[in-house]
Design a protein around this motif. Structure first.
Motif, PDB file in Angstrom:
ATOM      1  N   HIS A  27       0.854  -1.185   0.000  1.00 60.74           N
ATOM      2  CA  HIS A  27       0.000   0.000   0.000  1.00 60.74           C
ATOM      3  C   HIS A  27       0.892   1.239   0.000  1.00 60.74           C
ATOM      4  CE1 HIS A  27       0.906   0.647   4.276  1.00 60.74           C
ATOM      5  NE2 HIS A  27       0.512  -0.592   4.530  1.00 60.74           N
ATOM      6  N   PRO A  28       0.327   2.423  -0.182  1.00 59.42           N
ATOM      7  CA  PRO A  28       1.161   3.634  -0.157  1.00 59.42           C
ATOM      8  C   PRO A  28       1.900   3.741   1.170  1.00 59.42           C
ATOM      9  CG  PRO A  28      -1.069   4.146  -0.889  1.00 59.42           C
ATOM     10  CD  PRO A  28      -1.085   2.725  -0.406  1.00 59.42           C
ATOM     11  N   ARG A  29       3.131   4.226   1.123  1.00 61.15           N
ATOM     12  CA  ARG A  29       3.917   4.380   2.348  1.00 61.15           C
ATOM     13  C   ARG A  29       3.272   5.444   3.235  1.00 61.15           C
ATOM     14  NH1 ARG A  29      10.176   4.703   1.998  1.00 61.15           N
ATOM     15  NH2 ARG A  29       9.645   2.573   1.472  1.00 61.15           N
ATOM     16  N   VAL A  30       3.065   5.072   4.481  1.00 62.79           N
ATOM     17  CA  VAL A  30       2.529   5.992   5.478  1.00 62.79           C
ATOM     18  C   VAL A  30       3.501   6.036   6.651  1.00 62.79           C
ATOM     19  CG1 VAL A  30       0.091   5.738   4.879  1.00 62.79           C
ATOM     20  CG2 VAL A  30       1.104   4.157   6.496  1.00 62.79           C
ATOM     21  N   TYR A  31       3.564   7.201   7.275  1.00 67.41           N
ATOM     22  CA  TYR A  31       4.413   7.374   8.452  1.00 67.41           C
ATOM     23  C   TYR A  31       3.517   7.414   9.674  1.00 67.41           C
ATOM     24  CZ  TYR A  31       8.030   8.228   5.085  1.00 67.41           C
ATOM     25  OH  TYR A  31       8.910   8.079   4.053  1.00 67.41           O
ATOM     26  N   LEU A  32       3.868   6.605  10.654  1.00 65.85           N
ATOM     27  CA  LEU A  32       3.047   6.441  11.844  1.00 65.85           C
ATOM     28  C   LEU A  32       3.828   6.875  13.081  1.00 65.85           C
ATOM     29  CD1 LEU A  32       1.911   2.843  10.908  1.00 65.85           C
ATOM     30  CD2 LEU A  32       0.602   4.935  10.545  1.00 65.85           C
ATOM     31  N   GLN A  33       3.135   7.462  14.025  1.00 70.30           N
ATOM     32  CA  GLN A  33       3.738   7.902  15.279  1.00 70.30           C
ATOM     33  C   GLN A  33       3.246   6.979  16.395  1.00 70.30           C
ATOM     34  OE1 GLN A  33       5.934  10.544  15.629  1.00 70.30           O
ATOM     35  NE2 GLN A  33       6.175   9.932  17.761  1.00 70.30           N
ATOM     36  N   LYS A  38       0.715   4.375  25.183  1.00 66.27           N
ATOM     37  CA  LYS A  38       0.327   3.007  24.832  1.00 66.27           C
ATOM     38  C   LYS A  38       1.528   2.160  24.428  1.00 66.27           C
ATOM     39  CE  LYS A  38      -4.169   4.112  22.800  1.00 66.27           C
ATOM     40  NZ  LYS A  38      -4.914   3.997  21.537  1.00 66.27           N
ATOM     41  N   GLY A  39       2.461   2.776  23.708  1.00 63.57           N
ATOM     42  CA  GLY A  39       3.659   2.061  23.261  1.00 63.57           C
ATOM     43  C   GLY A  39       3.518   1.366  21.929  1.00 63.57           C
ATOM     44  N   TYR A  40       2.400   1.575  21.234  1.00 58.58           N
ATOM     45  CA  TYR A  40       2.226   0.933  19.932  1.00 58.58           C
ATOM     46  C   TYR A  40       1.325   1.775  19.034  1.00 58.58           C
ATOM     47  CZ  TYR A  40      -2.464  -0.525  21.356  1.00 58.58           C
ATOM     48  OH  TYR A  40      -3.774  -0.523  21.760  1.00 58.58           O
ATOM     49  N   VAL A  41       1.346   1.430  17.740  1.00 58.12           N
ATOM     50  CA  VAL A  41       0.454   2.033  16.754  1.00 58.12           C
ATOM     51  C   VAL A  41       0.120   0.952  15.733  1.00 58.12           C
ATOM     52  CG1 VAL A  41       2.283   2.889  15.220  1.00 58.12           C
ATOM     53  CG2 VAL A  41       0.081   4.068  15.293  1.00 58.12           C
ATOM     54  N   GLU A  42      -1.058   1.045  15.128  1.00 58.24           N
ATOM     55  CA  GLU A  42      -1.471   0.102  14.097  1.00 58.24           C
ATOM     56  C   GLU A  42      -1.649   0.831  12.777  1.00 58.24           C
ATOM     57  OE1 GLU A  42      -4.970  -1.792  15.624  1.00 58.24           O
ATOM     58  OE2 GLU A  42      -3.817  -2.991  17.042  1.00 58.24           O
ATOM     59  N   CYS A  43      -1.201   0.206  11.707  1.00 62.34           N
ATOM     60  CA  CYS A  43      -1.341   0.783  10.369  1.00 62.34           C
ATOM     61  C   CYS A  43      -2.803   0.707   9.941  1.00 62.34           C
ATOM     62  CB  CYS A  43      -0.466   0.015   9.380  1.00 62.34           C
ATOM     63  SG  CYS A  43      -0.657   0.590   7.675  1.00 62.34           S
ATOM     64  N   GLY A  44      -3.311   1.804   9.432  1.00 63.12           N
ATOM     65  CA  GLY A  44      -4.699   1.861   8.974  1.00 63.12           C
ATOM     66  C   GLY A  44      -4.952   1.101   7.685  1.00 63.12           C
ATOM     67  N   TYR A  45      -3.905   0.814   6.922  1.00 63.12           N
ATOM     68  CA  TYR A  45      -4.063   0.069   5.667  1.00 63.12           C
ATOM     69  C   TYR A  45      -4.010  -1.439   5.896  1.00 63.12           C
ATOM     70  CZ  TYR A  45      -3.485   4.154   2.609  1.00 63.12           C
ATOM     71  OH  TYR A  45      -3.645   5.337   1.956  1.00 63.12           O
ATOM     72  N   CYS A  46      -2.946  -1.915   6.536  1.00 62.51           N
ATOM     73  CA  CYS A  46      -2.719  -3.365   6.612  1.00 62.51           C
ATOM     74  C   CYS A  46      -2.842  -3.929   8.025  1.00 62.51           C
ATOM     75  CB  CYS A  46      -1.344  -3.706   6.050  1.00 62.51           C
ATOM     76  SG  CYS A  46       0.044  -3.050   7.011  1.00 62.51           S
ATOM     77  N   ASP A  47      -3.141  -3.087   8.997  1.00 65.04           N
ATOM     78  CA  ASP A  47      -3.315  -3.504  10.393  1.00 65.04           C
ATOM     79  C   ASP A  47      -2.039  -4.015  11.050  1.00 65.04           C
ATOM     80  OD1 ASP A  47      -6.004  -2.785  10.456  1.00 65.04           O
ATOM     81  OD2 ASP A  47      -6.635  -4.727   9.693  1.00 65.04           O
ATOM     82  N   ALA A  48      -0.880  -3.794  10.421  1.00 68.81           N
ATOM     83  CA  ALA A  48       0.375  -4.174  11.073  1.00 68.81           C
ATOM     84  C   ALA A  48       0.496  -3.374  12.371  1.00 68.81           C
ATOM     85  CB  ALA A  48       1.565  -3.880  10.164  1.00 68.81           C
ATOM     86  N   LYS A  49       1.003  -4.025  13.397  1.00 65.58           N
ATOM     87  CA  LYS A  49       1.133  -3.387  14.702  1.00 65.58           C
ATOM     88  C   LYS A  49       2.617  -3.157  14.981  1.00 65.58           C
ATOM     89  CE  LYS A  49      -0.627  -3.913  19.393  1.00 65.58           C
ATOM     90  NZ  LYS A  49      -1.424  -4.805  20.276  1.00 65.58           N
ATOM     91  N   TYR A  50       2.981  -1.909  15.256  1.00 65.62           N
ATOM     92  CA  TYR A  50       4.356  -1.538  15.572  1.00 65.62           C
ATOM     93  C   TYR A  50       4.432  -1.234  17.059  1.00 65.62           C
ATOM     94  CZ  TYR A  50       5.017  -1.209  10.569  1.00 65.62           C
ATOM     95  OH  TYR A  50       5.101  -1.504   9.236  1.00 65.62           O
ATOM     96  N   ILE A  51       5.273  -1.994  17.766  1.00 62.96           N
ATOM     97  CA  ILE A  51       5.425  -1.844  19.208  1.00 62.96           C
ATOM     98  C   ILE A  51       6.828  -1.341  19.505  1.00 62.96           C
ATOM     99  CG2 ILE A  51       5.372  -3.031  21.432  1.00 62.96           C
ATOM    100  CD1 ILE A  51       3.576  -5.144  20.105  1.00 62.96           C
ATOM    101  N   HIS A  52       6.926  -0.268  20.285  1.00 62.60           N
ATOM    102  CA  HIS A  52       8.243   0.237  20.665  1.00 62.60           C
ATOM    103  C   HIS A  52       8.892  -0.762  21.607  1.00 62.60           C
ATOM    104  CE1 HIS A  52      11.362   2.766  22.443  1.00 62.60           C
ATOM    105  NE2 HIS A  52      11.314   3.409  21.282  1.00 62.60           N
ATOM    106  N   LYS A  53      10.210  -0.950  21.467  1.00 70.59           N
ATOM    107  CA  LYS A  53      10.927  -1.975  22.242  1.00 70.59           C
ATOM    108  C   LYS A  53      10.767  -1.808  23.747  1.00 70.59           C
ATOM    109  CE  LYS A  53      15.310   0.472  22.285  1.00 70.59           C
ATOM    110  NZ  LYS A  53      16.721   0.448  21.948  1.00 70.59           N
ATOM    111  N   ASP A  54      10.565  -0.574  24.230  1.00 73.43           N
ATOM    112  CA  ASP A  54      10.383  -0.346  25.662  1.00 73.43           C
ATOM    113  C   ASP A  54       9.050  -0.872  26.174  1.00 73.43           C
ATOM    114  OD1 ASP A  54      12.856   0.878  25.650  1.00 73.43           O
ATOM    115  OD2 ASP A  54      12.047   2.921  25.656  1.00 73.43           O
TER     116      ASP A  54
END
Length: 61
Positions: A27-33, A38-54
């Motif tokens: 999908h188009p590249r999106v930048y997520l904060q 919470k320590g995480y964010v989910e991509c609105g396109y593919c639902d990938a979940k990015y969790i900060h290592k802390d």
């Protein structure tokens, strides 16, 4: 036919980029904060979940 579960990635930055990871089929590249509470964010396109290592042990749900 089963649906593949969304991907979960542990990252070391609070700002991440997601493009679906499948080349032309992504999908188009999106930048997520990542939310610093919470320590995480989910991509609105593919639902990938990015969790900060802390937060890796807290936000895995």
């Amino acid at each position: 036919m089963t649906t593949k579960a969304p991907e979960t990635k542990i990252v070391d930055s609070y700002r991440v980029a997601c493009d679906g990871g499948e080349g032309a089929l992504g999908h188009p590249r999106v930048y997520l904060q990542i939310d610093e509470v919470k320590g995480y964010v989910e991509c609105g396109y593919c639902d990938a979940k990015y969790i900060h290592k802390d937060f890796a042990d807290k936000a895995a749900d």
